[in-house]
Scaffold this motif. Structure first.
Motif, PDB file in Angstrom:
ATOM      1  N   VAL A 184       1.027  -0.952  -0.087  1.00 28.28           N
ATOM      2  CA  VAL A 184       0.086  -0.033  -0.084  1.00 28.28           C
ATOM      3  C   VAL A 184       0.837   1.388   0.233  1.00 28.28           C
ATOM      4  O   VAL A 184       0.733   2.076  -0.689  1.00 28.28           O
ATOM      5  N   THR A 185       1.915   1.106   0.936  1.00 28.66           N
ATOM      6  CA  THR A 185       2.777   2.496   0.796  1.00 28.66           C
ATOM      7  C   THR A 185       3.602   2.782  -0.578  1.00 28.66           C
ATOM      8  O   THR A 185       3.520   3.650  -0.854  1.00 28.66           O
ATOM      9  N   GLN A 186       3.981   1.544  -1.203  1.00 28.38           N
ATOM     10  CA  GLN A 186       4.436   1.812  -2.330  1.00 28.38           C
ATOM     11  C   GLN A 186       3.326   2.160  -3.525  1.00 28.38           C
ATOM     12  O   GLN A 186       3.767   2.980  -4.351  1.00 28.38           O
ATOM     13  N   LEU A 187       2.084   1.762  -3.252  1.00 31.49           N
ATOM     14  CA  LEU A 187       1.309   2.038  -4.338  1.00 31.49           C
ATOM     15  C   LEU A 187       0.664   3.571  -4.238  1.00 31.49           C
ATOM     16  O   LEU A 187       0.601   4.306  -5.273  1.00 31.49           O
ATOM     17  N   LEU A 473       9.933  10.416   1.218  1.00 37.84           N
ATOM     18  CA  LEU A 473      10.457  10.542   2.627  1.00 37.84           C
ATOM     19  C   LEU A 473       9.375   9.919   3.516  1.00 37.84           C
ATOM     20  O   LEU A 473       9.782   9.347   4.320  1.00 37.84           O
ATOM     21  N   TYR A 474       8.140  10.587   3.228  1.00 39.79           N
ATOM     22  CA  TYR A 474       7.212  10.181   3.948  1.00 39.79           C
ATOM     23  C   TYR A 474       7.084   8.438   3.897  1.00 39.79           C
ATOM     24  O   TYR A 474       6.639   7.689   4.904  1.00 39.79           O
ATOM     25  N   GLN A 475       7.124   7.809   2.867  1.00 44.02           N
ATOM     26  CA  GLN A 475       7.061   6.287   2.228  1.00 44.02           C
ATOM     27  C   GLN A 475       8.326   5.807   3.366  1.00 44.02           C
ATOM     28  O   GLN A 475       8.153   4.740   3.897  1.00 44.02           O
ATOM     29  N   ALA A 476       9.496   6.261   3.274  1.00 49.59           N
ATOM     30  CA  ALA A 476      10.720   5.870   3.790  1.00 49.59           C
ATOM     31  C   ALA A 476      10.518   5.688   5.471  1.00 49.59           C
ATOM     32  O   ALA A 476      10.949   4.777   6.024  1.00 49.59           O
TER      33      ALA A 476
END
Length: 482
Positions: A184-187, A473-476
């Motif tokens: 989901v984070t990647q999507l 950055l939010y995803q990382a």
């Protein structure tokens, strides 16, 4: 007396088997696998130990663009890859139920009918020939048999093999859930990236069109200068070439817009259609301050780290399961029912009542290579999971570190490129005025226009990279799945 002797013999055999099994237990291999190193630096470079973390912000609150939020919301329902992952989670959940059922008794109902004819000069035949039946003087020939009843079997989970298999299945299920969260984070990140790319392309198309208007006006001016014999045909041709070049670039960007729209539609799970967006405020989009927290928060915020941790825990249980195969297994089998050679006798109890109870112990004795190989493979997988867990943690820290640096550098770069665009935009009018007054060559006008266009395109690309760095950055940090 005979029964007592039989009991003593059975007891001796049991204890002999038990001692042999205990001797084999002492030969069970054991391997010590090192624990995973989960130590991370106390803070990121040049940052304080502030625990405020943007990763805890829900993605709907992180993004402010209503069109982007609608796209992500649709993708979380219709994206095919995500739905495939959800089916895998369902299979992992079903595996828990299957493993849970394995350490409970299996009870079944049976019913059967068979016919049998034996020779008279056999033991069974002789018995049947000489045995009288109450209603009939001899066994029916051929002999039929009807039965109905319940049967049960139960493997005693003495070594917790079955329970550990169930616990490992639970951990694998939870790991699949975290895998879904990471997807989901990647999507979310991929859709946001494509959306910002689309806005940037729209603005590049607008800039090229604006530059074309300027170039066409300059071309008219050069033609007038040529008619007045104040410049040459070469200048006219050079200005025309630049106009044609930018017209060609317009079609290239339009193709990129179509491809980017189709990428978004694919991620959203729908056929090609226009993507609603607001491109006019692209360069004025505000980028909020990001709070990175402390590195140790990655262990709880990042779904891929939690997935690797759960897979490591499952691999440890699988080692225990593989080791338990060296030990003897204990089982109980029982059954109760009714049996008779004619159906009318089935209800004649207690004469037709039949039951049995069996307990057994089976232990591997010779040729245990397969069990050893399975055990060694389980240990190798556990060590592999240790390295994978450490790698994921290290990669997460590196990602955050790189993206923090990138976000800061892009911020400074965007500010300076804005100054560059401002200066070159003013230079266009100045160069044209100088050319009109014969104080500048036409090549200077062309060069100024090209540099101004390039600087505006670079400014748009820098803004796009800024927004992408913000999302990455939010995803990382572990945001985007909640």
């Amino acid at each position: 007396m005979n029964n007592l002797r039989s009991y003593i013999k059975i007891s001796k055999l049991f204890w002999v088997g038990f001692l042999m099994a205990m001797t084999l237990f002492s030969c069970v291999p054991t391997k010590n696998i090192r624990e995973a190193n989960i130590n991370v630096p106390e803070r990121y470079k040049n940052l304080t130990n502030d625990t405020l973390n943007t990763a805890t912000v829900k993605w709907k609150d992180f993004f402010s663009d209503s069109y982007l939020i609608a796209l992500i919301d649709t993708a979380l329902t219709h994206n095919q890859e995500l739905n495939i992952m959800l089916q895998k989670i369902g299979m992992a959940q079903n595996n828990i139920k299957a493993k849970k059922g394995e350490y409970l008794p299996f009870v079944g109902i049976y019913a059967g009918a068979d016919v049998d004819k034996v020779g008279e000069f056999t033991r069974n035949g002789a018995v049947e020939k000489n045995l009288n039946i109450v209603e009939e003087e001899a066994f029916p020939e051929p002999l039929t048999h009807f039965s109905v009843g319940l049967s049960a079997s139960w493997e005693l989970d003495v070594w917790k093999k079955l329970r550990n298999e169930k616990k490992a299945a639970v951990l694998e299920y939870l790991a699949s859930v975290e895998g879904k969260n990471f997807m989901v984070t990647q999507l979310v990140s991929e859709i946001a990236g494509a959306y910002y790319e689309l806005l940037a392309l729209d603005n590049q198309l607008t800039i090229i069109q604006q530059n074309l208007d300027i170039q066409q006006d300059a071309l008219k001016m050069v033609k007038l200068q040529k008619e007045a014999a104040r410049t040459t045909q070469l200048a006219v041709r050079r200005f025309e070439a630049d106009v044609y070049k930018n017209r060609s670039n317009k079609y290239q960007i339009r193709q990129q817009i179509i491809e980017t729209e189709n990428l978004i539609n694919f991620l959203v799970g729908r056929y090609p259609q226009p993507v609603k967006r607001n491109s006019e405020t692209f360069l004025n989009r505000k980028i909020d301050t990001m709070y990175s927290g402390i590195p140790s928060q990655l262990l709880t915020n990042r779904p891929d780290i939690k997935q690797a941790e759960l897979e490591l825990l499952a691999s440890k249980l699988n080692v225990k399961v593989a080791r338990a195969h060296f030990y003897p297994s204990f089982g109980i089998k029982a059954g109760i029912g009714l049996g008779a050679f004619k159906t009318k006798f089935l209800t004649s109890t207690p004469e037709s009542l039949a039951y049995h109870l069996v307990g057994d112990m089976v232990s591997p004795l010779i040729n245990r290579n397969a069990i050893k190989a399975t055990y060694n493979s389980a240990n190798n997988k556990q060590l592999q999971a240790v390295f994978d867990y450490e790698k994921v943690i290290l990669n997460a820290y590196m990602e955050v570190s790189n993206r923090l640096s990138k976000a800061e550098n892009l911020k400074e770069s965007y500010f300076l490129k804005g100054k560059q665009v401002e200066g070159l935009t003013q230079s266009i009018d100045l160069s044209i005025q100088l050319f009109k007054s014969a104080r500048a060559e036409y090549t200077e006008v062309l060069q100024t226009q090209r540099e101004a266009l390039d600087s505006k395109i670079e400014l748009i690309e820098t803004k796009r990279n800024q927004l992408l760095a913000h999302v990455k950055l939010y995803q990382a940090l572990g945001g985007g799945w909640n």
